[in-house]
Design a protein around this motif. Sequence first.
Motif, short mmCIF file in Angstrom:
data_model
loop_
_atom_site.label_atom_id
_atom_site.label_comp_id
_atom_site.label_asym_id
_atom_site.label_seq_id
_atom_site.Cartn_x
_atom_site.Cartn_y
_atom_site.Cartn_z
N THR A 45 5.05 -8.42 6.40
CA THR A 45 4.71 -7.05 6.56
C THR A 45 5.49 -6.33 5.19
O THR A 45 6.55 -6.50 5.47
CB THR A 45 4.83 -6.19 7.73
OG1 THR A 45 3.70 -6.89 8.89
CG2 THR A 45 4.24 -4.65 7.79
N SER A 47 6.26 -2.56 3.60
CA SER A 47 6.13 -1.01 3.97
C SER A 47 6.83 -0.26 3.05
O SER A 47 7.69 -0.59 2.35
CB SER A 47 6.79 -0.94 5.33
OG SER A 47 6.66 0.53 5.64
N TYR A 114 -4.84 -2.49 3.32
CA TYR A 114 -3.61 -1.68 3.49
C TYR A 114 -3.89 -0.87 4.66
O TYR A 114 -5.19 -0.59 5.17
CB TYR A 114 -3.43 -0.84 2.33
CG TYR A 114 -4.37 0.21 2.02
CD1 TYR A 114 -4.39 1.50 2.52
CD2 TYR A 114 -5.62 -0.13 1.24
CE1 TYR A 114 -5.47 2.33 2.43
CE2 TYR A 114 -6.50 0.62 0.87
CZ TYR A 114 -6.67 2.12 1.62
OH TYR A 114 -7.73 2.97 1.14
N HIS A 115 -2.86 -0.45 5.35
CA HIS A 115 -2.93 0.38 6.67
C HIS A 115 -2.17 1.83 6.16
O HIS A 115 -0.82 1.83 5.74
CB HIS A 115 -2.32 -0.19 7.57
CG HIS A 115 -2.18 0.78 8.79
ND1 HIS A 115 -3.15 1.14 9.81
CD2 HIS A 115 -1.19 1.50 9.33
CE1 HIS A 115 -2.62 2.08 10.79
NE2 HIS A 115 -1.46 2.21 10.41
N GLU A 124 2.74 6.85 6.02
CA GLU A 124 3.11 5.32 6.52
C GLU A 124 2.31 4.40 5.75
O GLU A 124 0.97 4.50 6.24
CB GLU A 124 3.07 5.19 8.11
CG GLU A 124 3.61 3.75 8.50
CD GLU A 124 3.46 3.87 9.88
OE1 GLU A 124 4.37 4.27 10.83
OE2 GLU A 124 2.53 3.23 10.40
N THR A 126 1.38 0.27 4.83
CA THR A 126 1.97 -0.98 5.41
C THR A 126 0.86 -1.87 4.75
O THR A 126 -0.19 -1.50 4.70
CB THR A 126 2.13 -1.01 6.64
OG1 THR A 126 1.15 -0.86 7.35
CG2 THR A 126 3.41 -0.23 7.12
N GLU A 128 -0.23 -6.07 5.58
CA GLU A 128 0.07 -7.10 6.27
C GLU A 128 -0.70 -8.62 6.02
O GLU A 128 -2.07 -8.19 5.55
CB GLU A 128 -0.33 -6.86 7.78
CG GLU A 128 0.84 -6.10 8.54
CD GLU A 128 0.30 -5.97 9.90
OE1 GLU A 128 0.17 -4.67 10.42
OE2 GLU A 128 0.17 -6.82 10.65
N GLU A 138 3.35 -4.38 -3.64
CA GLU A 138 4.40 -3.85 -3.92
C GLU A 138 4.39 -2.73 -5.28
O GLU A 138 4.64 -1.53 -5.07
CB GLU A 138 5.59 -4.42 -4.10
CG GLU A 138 6.95 -3.57 -4.10
CD GLU A 138 8.39 -4.35 -4.38
OE1 GLU A 138 8.14 -5.77 -4.12
OE2 GLU A 138 9.39 -3.82 -4.71
N CYS A 383 9.07 -0.37 -1.81
CA CYS A 383 8.21 -0.89 -0.81
C CYS A 383 8.63 -2.29 -0.56
O CYS A 383 8.76 -3.10 -1.56
CB CYS A 383 6.88 -1.01 -1.67
SG CYS A 383 5.47 -1.86 -0.71
N VAL A 386 9.18 -5.97 5.48
CA VAL A 386 9.93 -5.54 6.63
C VAL A 386 9.85 -6.40 7.84
O VAL A 386 10.74 -6.39 8.64
CB VAL A 386 9.64 -4.16 7.05
CG1 VAL A 386 9.95 -3.23 6.14
CG2 VAL A 386 8.05 -4.08 7.36
#
Lengths: 429, 429
Positions: A45, A47, A114-115, A124, A126, A128, A138, A383, A386
């Motif tokens: 992940t 972030s 993406y989230h 936020e 992130t 995954e 990134e 970025c 994490v």
Amino acid sequence: MDIATRVYNHKWKIDPIVRSLIDTDFYKLLMCQSVFRNKSDTQVTFSLINRSTHIPLAHLIDEGELREQLDHIRSLSLSRGESTWLRGNTFYGKRQMFRPDFMEWFENLRLPHYHLERRGDQYELTFEGSWPEVMLWEIPALAVLMELRGRAVLNDMGRFELQVLYARAMTKVWEKIEKLREIDGLSIADFGTRRRHSFLWQDWCVQAMMEGIGGKFTGTSNCLIAMRREVEAIGTNAHELPMVYSALARNDADLAQAPYDVLRDWHDEHEGNLRIILPDTYGTRGFLDNAPDWLAGWTGIRIDSGEPAKGAEIAINWWRDRGEDPRDKRVIFSDGLDVAQIAELHARFSGQVNVSFGWGTLLTNDFRGLVPQEALAPFSLVCKAVSANGHPTVKLSDNPEKAMGPPEEVRRYKRVFGVGAQDAIKVVV
Amino acid sequence: MDIATRVYNHKWKIDPIVRSLIDTDFYKLLMCQSVFRNKSDTQVTFSLINRSTHIPLAHLIDEGELREQLDHIRSLSLSRGESTWLRGNTFYGKRQMFRPDFMEWFENLRLPHYHLERRGDQYELTFEGSWPEVMLWEIPALAVLMELRGRAVLNDMGRFELQVLYARAMTKVWEKIEKLREIDGLSIADFGTRRRHSFLWQDWCVQAMMEGIGGKFTGTSNCLIAMRREVEAIGTNAHELPMVYSALARNDADLAQAPYDVLRDWHDEHEGNLRIILPDTYGTRGFLDNAPDWLAGWTGIRIDSGEPAKGAEIAINWWRDRGEDPRDKRVIFSDGLDVAQIAELHARFSGQVNVSFGWGTLLTNDFRGLVPQEALAPFSLVCKAVSANGHPTVKLSDNPEKAMGPPEEVRRYKRVFGVGAQDAIKVVV
């Protein structure tokens, strides 16, 4: 402008910020190939982390626009010309740096989902999925956020006010270049993709460097600009490798070895100027003290946190302790540099060691002092990986202001890597 | 740029500096119409005079290039759109400012021959013929010489060095505009055609003024730019009228009357804001002391030499002496102004009198301090009527540094117009 061009431009629903998968840092592609070969099934992940919490990104940037830009990036794939360049170009003196199996994978790649969620005045954001795919988010994610924040400010300005803004910014860059020109034996590259003001501005800065300091400009980390402007693509490896390798370690003994495992894999793949140690992920001093002897044979060390002169002294003394002549070695400074510091570090260390500079945000985004309330000043946005396979990652670095990870894990890493008290240094960019 | 545009541009043998007969000052056309009506058979000689003898124009500018540019100007004629604009536009609130007979003549005009010869490190450039034709050479001849001198310097610069030069120049203009923006009730026009850096640069400056100070910018003296940017064309009359009228005077009594004869002809043609006295040709004080009462009814006075505050005081006191309220009058400052002086004069005189400014060379050519050895700094180049029907012209002005004419004639004029000792003021532009 001719009518056809104008009509063609009308067809864009948005003005895309990132228009190519190689509008990214060269080291991302090198690391991606290494990850693709050695750790391709790792789930990670990444972030977004805005270290400059006083910048309310979610107020400044419209969520819809942000989604449009990120969706556009997901629609990108490697073009034929880009692929040809990656396959055919010489990087660091080597042909076929990118192996056929990696290139085939890359040619078929689309970036994963993406989230995005709003949390108070921040986003936020992130990503995954499998490491080699997610890691390529990134740089474009950062570039999109930096440029959208800039556009929000520029939107309210008149045409001539804008021209003068860029006139002032150009003058500022050029005055820096004029100072760099005076430094004999300088060797400096553009490392400013991720937090640039905009793509066009970075491209301008690179060309200004080419004309302004000629051979002292060694290239750019940006692959698209390197290709178009026919300069060297520059970069080796970054913190994400030891961070993810370390998160995957099953016990403290494995953890203590993880950063060296990274470089062992790298050693198998690369030689010469690509063998650059980035020693600060968990403290430079401990990393070098405990390093195996074969690492002392590497070409150089990159100083990316802490007081840079101190880092360089540690590196030079370490080489001497290991029976290496520092004059055969290279120190690359890359942490938040500006011209005065570049001149100072060059004067202090050239002669003792080969010195080069990776000049980032204060080359490609020094809009400080140009608009009221510093609304265009760069800020510290990163970025980062994490977690990896469900385990949180940790970064300590030589500056506690740059540390990240859950507190209990940070304590464990400090114990395992023997990191004591550190000097805090304010992070500007 | 599209291919067709690029190929089209290749067809130009030269890059013409002056591309239109209305790329000239508006007052030239007003005066030309007056001359066409009242003195059209007068034979005059205009001559280039480089007051800045330290600038070796004949070393800096290639004679062939200069000839090409001047020949190009001789090939120009009024375009249909330009003619439509002159015939149809409202100038100073008046329709059909230019009468049909004048327009018909102007539509058929080509500029007459020029005489160019190199004399040491300077050029001798003269124009001979009928007054209404020859007078139209003044502005384009000056603009060509200024721009060719600039091009000679710019030729040796790199692409980004050039961009940064213009970036710096833009910043310099914009900083001036930001200061002007602070002056309440300011009224200022561009008078910078003749000694501009280049046409494109003047056009940029005008647009920057439009955006930067809005309604405080009252227009430009340049007809072509006024037409294209849809702003007011500004200007009334100049020294050449009294200079030629005076040269034609047959005795001292006629000479003493000549400057008033000029304004009597002007009075018949124009009203309101076009009735602006330019009193300094043979000394402001004497001119006003001896002026007929009807002149005190005119709208304003333009201060174009000498200490400007002193000139304005003389004007204000003169109006009071003649029973006029200075608050109904206008003083126009136009001599070598820059921002600090504009702010000072505005603060000092607004309230006492209506104040406006004709801002010239230091708006459109302030490249001081931008390249080594001030190679692009503006300098004092003029193109003046030097004789009329075989008689030499004389100008005294309120600054002996600006005086011209044969010494014995200068003495005679000083006697006739009662000009005593004058303060010398260094002429920059």
